[in-house]
Design a protein around this motif. Sequence first.
Motif, mmCIF file in Angstrom:
data_model
loop_
_atom_site.group_PDB
_atom_site.id
_atom_site.type_symbol
_atom_site.label_atom_id
_atom_site.label_comp_id
_atom_site.label_asym_id
_atom_site.label_seq_id
_atom_site.Cartn_x
_atom_site.Cartn_y
_atom_site.Cartn_z
ATOM 1 N N VAL A 1 -1.200 -4.452 -2.070
ATOM 2 C CA VAL A 1 -2.480 -3.818 -2.529
ATOM 3 C C VAL A 1 -3.372 -5.051 -3.195
ATOM 4 O O VAL A 1 -3.159 -5.868 -3.700
ATOM 5 N N SER A 2 -4.708 -4.713 -2.753
ATOM 6 C CA SER A 2 -5.923 -5.567 -3.109
ATOM 7 C C SER A 2 -7.022 -4.582 -3.445
ATOM 8 O O SER A 2 -7.281 -3.688 -2.731
ATOM 9 N N GLY B 1 -4.779 1.907 7.832
ATOM 10 C CA GLY B 1 -4.308 1.012 6.851
ATOM 11 C C GLY B 1 -2.923 0.413 7.562
ATOM 12 O O GLY B 1 -2.369 1.102 8.286
ATOM 13 N N GLU C 1 0.954 -3.804 3.809
ATOM 14 C CA GLU C 1 -0.057 -4.753 3.320
ATOM 15 C C GLU C 1 0.166 -4.785 1.814
ATOM 16 O O GLU C 1 0.325 -3.736 1.045
ATOM 17 N N SER D 1 -9.791 -5.014 -1.910
ATOM 18 C CA SER D 1 -10.287 -4.744 -0.491
ATOM 19 C C SER D 1 -9.785 -3.551 0.014
ATOM 20 O O SER D 1 -10.213 -2.956 1.312
ATOM 21 N N LYS D 2 -8.599 -3.229 -0.134
ATOM 22 C CA LYS D 2 -7.980 -1.996 0.057
ATOM 23 C C LYS D 2 -8.166 -0.727 -0.347
ATOM 24 O O LYS D 2 -7.732 0.151 0.167
ATOM 25 N N ILE E 1 -9.375 2.390 1.794
ATOM 26 C CA ILE E 1 -8.245 2.911 2.431
ATOM 27 C C ILE E 1 -7.326 3.802 1.661
ATOM 28 O O ILE E 1 -7.281 4.987 2.180
ATOM 29 N N LEU F 1 0.857 -1.203 -0.025
ATOM 30 C CA LEU F 1 -0.057 -0.063 -0.090
ATOM 31 C C LEU F 1 0.710 1.289 0.157
ATOM 32 O O LEU F 1 0.748 2.367 -0.630
#
Length: 267
Positions: free
Chosen positions: A249-250, A243, A247, A252-253, A256, A218
Amino acid sequence: MKQRLSAINIVALLQNIKTQVIGFRQFCVLKSRVANIYDLGGKVYIFKLSLPSEGKRYLLLEAGCRMHTTQFAREKADIPSQFSILLRKHLRTKKLVEIKQCGIDRVIDLCFRGDTDNHLILELYASGNLILTDNNYVIITLLRTHKFDENVKCAAKEVYPFTHAANMQFKPFADLGMTAETLQTLYSKKPEEKVEEDVKEEEKKGKKKKKKEKKNTLKAFLQQQIPFINSTEAEHCLVSVGGNPTEEVSESKFPILLKVKLQFSFR
Protein backbone atom coordinates in the motif's frame (compact mmCIF):
# COMPACT_ATOMS: atom_id res chain seq x y z
CA MET A 1 -18.07 -27.89 -4.58
CA LYS A 2 -18.91 -24.77 -2.59
CA GLN A 3 -20.43 -25.62 0.80
CA ARG A 4 -21.04 -22.13 2.19
CA LEU A 5 -22.05 -18.79 0.72
CA SER A 6 -20.11 -15.64 1.55
CA ALA A 7 -21.72 -12.22 1.92
CA ILE A 8 -20.50 -11.24 -1.56
CA ASN A 9 -21.95 -14.45 -3.02
CA ILE A 10 -25.32 -13.47 -1.58
CA VAL A 11 -25.21 -10.06 -3.27
CA ALA A 12 -24.90 -11.79 -6.68
CA LEU A 13 -27.31 -14.59 -5.75
CA LEU A 14 -30.14 -12.24 -4.84
CA GLN A 15 -29.87 -10.35 -8.11
CA ASN A 16 -30.37 -13.63 -9.96
CA ILE A 17 -33.23 -14.85 -7.76
CA LYS A 18 -35.11 -11.56 -7.97
CA THR A 19 -35.28 -11.74 -11.76
CA GLN A 20 -36.77 -15.24 -11.54
CA VAL A 21 -39.26 -15.04 -8.66
CA ILE A 22 -40.02 -11.33 -8.41
CA GLY A 23 -38.64 -9.46 -11.40
CA PHE A 24 -38.01 -5.77 -11.68
CA ARG A 25 -41.26 -4.99 -13.42
CA GLN A 26 -44.17 -3.91 -11.30
CA PHE A 27 -46.68 -6.39 -12.69
CA CYS A 28 -44.41 -9.31 -11.73
CA VAL A 29 -44.23 -8.11 -8.15
CA LEU A 30 -47.98 -7.73 -7.86
CA LYS A 31 -48.69 -11.25 -9.18
CA SER A 32 -46.01 -13.17 -7.29
CA ARG A 33 -47.90 -15.17 -4.65
CA VAL A 34 -47.10 -18.06 -2.34
CA ALA A 35 -49.13 -21.04 -3.57
CA ASN A 36 -47.78 -23.51 -1.03
CA ILE A 37 -44.85 -24.39 1.22
CA TYR A 38 -43.34 -27.86 1.41
CA ASP A 39 -41.21 -29.46 4.10
CA LEU A 40 -38.38 -31.61 2.69
CA GLY A 41 -37.06 -32.62 6.10
CA GLY A 42 -34.28 -31.21 8.21
CA LYS A 43 -33.89 -27.51 7.51
CA VAL A 44 -34.99 -27.58 3.86
CA TYR A 45 -38.20 -25.94 2.61
CA ILE A 46 -39.58 -25.26 -0.85
CA PHE A 47 -41.85 -22.31 -1.65
CA LYS A 48 -44.15 -22.79 -4.63
CA LEU A 49 -44.71 -19.33 -6.12
CA SER A 50 -47.46 -18.54 -8.57
CA LEU A 51 -46.79 -16.16 -11.46
CA PRO A 52 -49.93 -16.35 -13.68
CA SER A 53 -48.26 -14.75 -16.66
CA GLU A 54 -45.08 -16.84 -16.40
CA GLY A 55 -46.04 -20.10 -14.66
CA LYS A 56 -44.75 -21.58 -11.41
CA ARG A 57 -41.47 -20.89 -9.65
CA TYR A 58 -39.96 -23.02 -6.90
CA LEU A 59 -37.69 -21.39 -4.33
CA LEU A 60 -35.61 -23.67 -2.10
CA LEU A 61 -34.40 -22.48 1.31
CA GLU A 62 -32.01 -24.44 3.52
CA ALA A 63 -31.11 -22.77 6.81
CA GLY A 64 -27.37 -22.33 7.22
CA CYS A 65 -26.54 -23.46 3.69
CA ARG A 66 -28.32 -22.24 0.57
CA MET A 67 -31.14 -20.48 -1.23
CA HIS A 68 -31.93 -20.89 -4.92
CA THR A 69 -34.65 -21.61 -7.44
CA THR A 70 -35.15 -25.19 -8.58
CA GLN A 71 -37.08 -27.29 -11.07
CA PHE A 72 -36.11 -30.72 -9.72
CA ALA A 73 -38.87 -32.85 -8.22
CA ARG A 74 -38.15 -33.73 -4.62
CA GLU A 75 -39.85 -36.02 -2.16
CA LYS A 76 -41.98 -34.13 0.31
CA ALA A 77 -42.87 -35.15 3.83
CA ASP A 78 -46.21 -36.97 4.07
CA ILE A 79 -47.11 -35.00 7.17
CA PRO A 80 -45.91 -31.37 7.32
CA SER A 81 -44.02 -30.28 10.42
CA GLN A 82 -45.48 -27.83 12.88
CA PHE A 83 -43.12 -25.19 11.51
CA SER A 84 -44.42 -25.79 7.97
CA ILE A 85 -48.01 -25.51 9.16
CA LEU A 86 -47.28 -22.12 10.73
CA LEU A 87 -45.50 -20.92 7.59
CA ARG A 88 -48.52 -21.90 5.50
CA LYS A 89 -50.90 -20.23 7.92
CA HIS A 90 -49.10 -16.89 7.80
CA LEU A 91 -47.65 -16.79 4.28
CA ARG A 92 -49.85 -18.75 1.87
CA THR A 93 -51.57 -16.53 -0.77
CA LYS A 94 -49.40 -13.54 0.20
CA LYS A 95 -47.25 -11.67 -2.31
CA LEU A 96 -43.47 -11.98 -2.24
CA VAL A 97 -42.59 -8.34 -2.83
CA GLU A 98 -38.94 -8.07 -1.84
CA ILE A 99 -35.83 -10.13 -1.12
CA LYS A 100 -32.91 -8.29 0.46
CA GLN A 101 -29.67 -8.86 2.29
CA CYS A 102 -29.55 -7.63 5.88
CA GLY A 103 -26.49 -5.59 6.77
CA ILE A 104 -23.22 -7.06 5.55
CA ASP A 105 -23.72 -10.60 6.78
CA ARG A 106 -25.20 -13.84 5.42
CA VAL A 107 -28.78 -13.02 6.39
CA ILE A 108 -31.63 -12.70 3.88
CA ASP A 109 -35.00 -11.03 4.48
CA LEU A 110 -37.97 -12.16 2.38
CA CYS A 111 -40.86 -9.70 2.61
CA PHE A 112 -44.46 -10.88 2.13
CA ARG A 113 -47.48 -8.60 1.73
CA GLY A 114 -51.13 -9.39 2.32
CA ASP A 115 -53.83 -8.49 4.85
CA THR A 116 -50.92 -8.39 7.30
CA ASP A 117 -47.27 -8.17 6.30
CA ASN A 118 -44.65 -10.71 7.33
CA HIS A 119 -40.92 -11.28 7.03
CA LEU A 120 -39.10 -14.58 6.71
CA ILE A 121 -35.47 -14.28 7.74
CA LEU A 122 -32.99 -16.87 6.48
CA GLU A 123 -29.65 -17.12 8.31
CA LEU A 124 -26.92 -18.75 6.22
CA TYR A 125 -24.12 -18.86 8.78
CA ALA A 126 -23.21 -21.32 11.56
CA SER A 127 -26.10 -23.76 12.20
CA GLY A 128 -28.49 -21.49 10.32
CA ASN A 129 -32.04 -20.51 11.14
CA LEU A 130 -35.37 -19.72 9.52
CA ILE A 131 -37.38 -17.11 11.36
CA LEU A 132 -40.93 -15.90 10.69
CA THR A 133 -41.77 -12.44 12.01
CA ASP A 134 -44.56 -9.90 11.78
CA ASN A 135 -44.21 -6.53 10.07
CA ASN A 136 -42.30 -5.11 13.06
CA TYR A 137 -39.85 -8.05 13.12
CA VAL A 138 -41.37 -9.53 16.27
CA ILE A 139 -40.66 -13.26 16.01
CA ILE A 140 -43.70 -15.51 15.53
CA THR A 141 -41.90 -18.83 15.14
CA LEU A 142 -38.42 -20.10 14.27
CA LEU A 143 -36.47 -23.30 13.71
CA ARG A 144 -34.21 -22.93 16.73
CA THR A 145 -34.01 -20.64 19.75
CA HIS A 146 -30.67 -19.39 21.01
CA LYS A 147 -29.02 -16.60 22.99
CA PHE A 148 -26.38 -14.14 21.80
CA ASP A 149 -25.71 -12.97 25.35
CA GLU A 150 -27.56 -12.65 28.65
CA ASN A 151 -29.74 -9.79 27.43
CA VAL A 152 -30.20 -10.67 23.75
CA LYS A 153 -31.88 -13.81 22.49
CA CYS A 154 -33.52 -15.07 19.33
CA ALA A 155 -36.85 -16.51 20.46
CA ALA A 156 -40.60 -16.26 19.89
CA LYS A 157 -42.19 -12.93 20.88
CA GLU A 158 -38.77 -11.22 20.84
CA VAL A 159 -37.76 -8.59 18.27
CA TYR A 160 -35.22 -10.02 15.83
CA PRO A 161 -31.77 -8.79 16.99
CA PHE A 162 -30.35 -7.39 13.76
CA THR A 163 -27.26 -5.82 15.31
CA HIS A 164 -26.22 -9.16 16.81
CA ALA A 165 -27.48 -11.62 14.21
CA ALA A 166 -26.80 -9.80 10.96
CA ASN A 167 -23.75 -7.61 11.67
CA MET A 168 -26.12 -4.85 10.66
CA GLN A 169 -24.82 -1.59 9.25
CA PHE A 170 -27.48 1.00 8.72
CA LYS A 171 -25.41 3.01 6.22
CA PRO A 172 -24.76 1.96 2.62
CA PHE A 173 -21.16 1.12 1.75
CA ALA A 174 -20.90 4.36 -0.24
CA ASP A 175 -21.36 6.32 3.00
CA LEU A 176 -18.87 4.44 5.15
CA GLY A 177 -16.21 7.07 4.62
CA MET A 178 -13.50 5.60 2.38
CA THR A 179 -12.09 8.80 0.87
CA ALA A 180 -8.59 9.93 -0.03
CA GLU A 181 -8.37 11.68 3.36
CA THR A 182 -9.49 8.70 5.44
CA LEU A 183 -7.25 6.37 3.43
CA GLN A 184 -4.30 8.60 4.28
CA THR A 185 -5.15 8.32 8.00
CA LEU A 186 -5.52 4.54 7.81
CA TYR A 187 -2.34 4.20 5.76
CA SER A 188 -0.32 6.16 8.32
CA LYS A 189 -1.08 3.51 10.95
CA LYS A 190 1.59 0.82 11.13
CA PRO A 191 0.42 -2.77 10.64
CA GLU A 192 0.77 -5.07 13.60
CA GLU A 193 4.06 -6.89 13.83
CA LYS A 194 3.78 -10.63 13.73
CA VAL A 195 6.46 -12.59 15.57
CA GLU A 196 6.89 -16.31 14.99
CA GLU A 197 8.69 -18.11 17.80
CA ASP A 198 10.47 -21.40 17.36
CA VAL A 199 12.58 -22.09 20.43
CA LYS A 200 14.11 -25.35 19.24
CA GLU A 201 15.18 -23.91 15.91
CA GLU A 202 16.77 -20.90 17.58
CA GLU A 203 18.74 -23.10 19.98
CA LYS A 204 20.19 -25.02 17.04
CA LYS A 205 21.22 -21.89 15.16
CA GLY A 206 22.28 -19.96 18.26
CA LYS A 207 20.87 -16.80 16.78
CA LYS A 208 18.18 -14.42 17.88
CA LYS A 209 15.19 -14.43 15.61
CA LYS A 210 14.35 -11.05 14.17
CA LYS A 211 10.84 -9.72 14.27
CA LYS A 212 9.16 -9.96 10.91
CA GLU A 213 7.07 -6.98 9.96
CA LYS A 214 3.92 -7.97 8.15
CA LYS A 215 3.79 -6.53 4.65
CA ASN A 216 0.68 -4.41 4.21
CA THR A 217 -0.44 -5.38 0.71
CA LEU A 218 -3.36 -3.89 -1.18
CA LYS A 219 -5.30 -7.13 -0.69
CA ALA A 220 -4.71 -7.21 3.08
CA PHE A 221 -5.51 -3.50 3.42
CA LEU A 222 -8.77 -3.90 1.46
CA GLN A 223 -9.88 -6.79 3.67
CA GLN A 224 -9.33 -4.63 6.74
CA GLN A 225 -11.60 -1.90 5.36
CA ILE A 226 -14.33 -4.15 3.90
CA PRO A 227 -15.15 -6.71 6.60
CA PHE A 228 -17.42 -8.94 4.51
CA ILE A 229 -15.00 -10.04 1.78
CA ASN A 230 -12.45 -12.84 1.93
CA SER A 231 -8.96 -12.99 0.42
CA THR A 232 -10.06 -14.36 -2.97
CA GLU A 233 -12.82 -11.77 -3.36
CA ALA A 234 -10.48 -8.92 -2.39
CA GLU A 235 -7.98 -10.11 -5.00
CA HIS A 236 -10.69 -10.28 -7.67
CA CYS A 237 -11.90 -6.75 -6.89
CA LEU A 238 -8.38 -5.33 -7.17
CA VAL A 239 -7.53 -7.15 -10.41
CA SER A 240 -10.84 -6.01 -11.99
CA VAL A 241 -9.81 -2.34 -11.55
CA GLY A 242 -6.21 -2.87 -12.70
CA GLY A 243 -4.55 -3.31 -9.30
CA ASN A 244 -1.92 -5.79 -8.18
CA PRO A 245 -3.12 -7.49 -4.96
CA THR A 246 0.42 -8.25 -3.75
CA GLU A 247 1.77 -4.69 -4.12
CA GLU A 248 2.41 -2.78 -0.93
CA VAL A 249 0.00 0.00 0.00
CA SER A 250 1.18 3.49 -0.87
CA GLU A 251 -0.41 6.86 -1.55
CA SER A 252 -0.05 6.28 -5.28
CA LYS A 253 -2.36 3.25 -4.93
CA PHE A 254 -5.24 5.19 -3.34
CA PRO A 255 -7.05 5.67 -6.70
CA ILE A 256 -7.14 1.86 -7.10
CA LEU A 257 -8.76 1.44 -3.68
CA LEU A 258 -11.29 4.18 -4.39
CA LYS A 259 -12.25 2.44 -7.65
CA VAL A 260 -13.02 -0.69 -5.63
CA LYS A 261 -15.17 1.39 -3.29
CA LEU A 262 -17.08 2.71 -6.30
CA GLN A 263 -17.89 -0.86 -7.37
CA PHE A 264 -19.58 -1.55 -4.03
CA SER A 265 -21.42 1.76 -4.12
CA PHE A 266 -23.55 0.40 -6.98
CA ARG A 267 -24.35 -2.96 -5.32
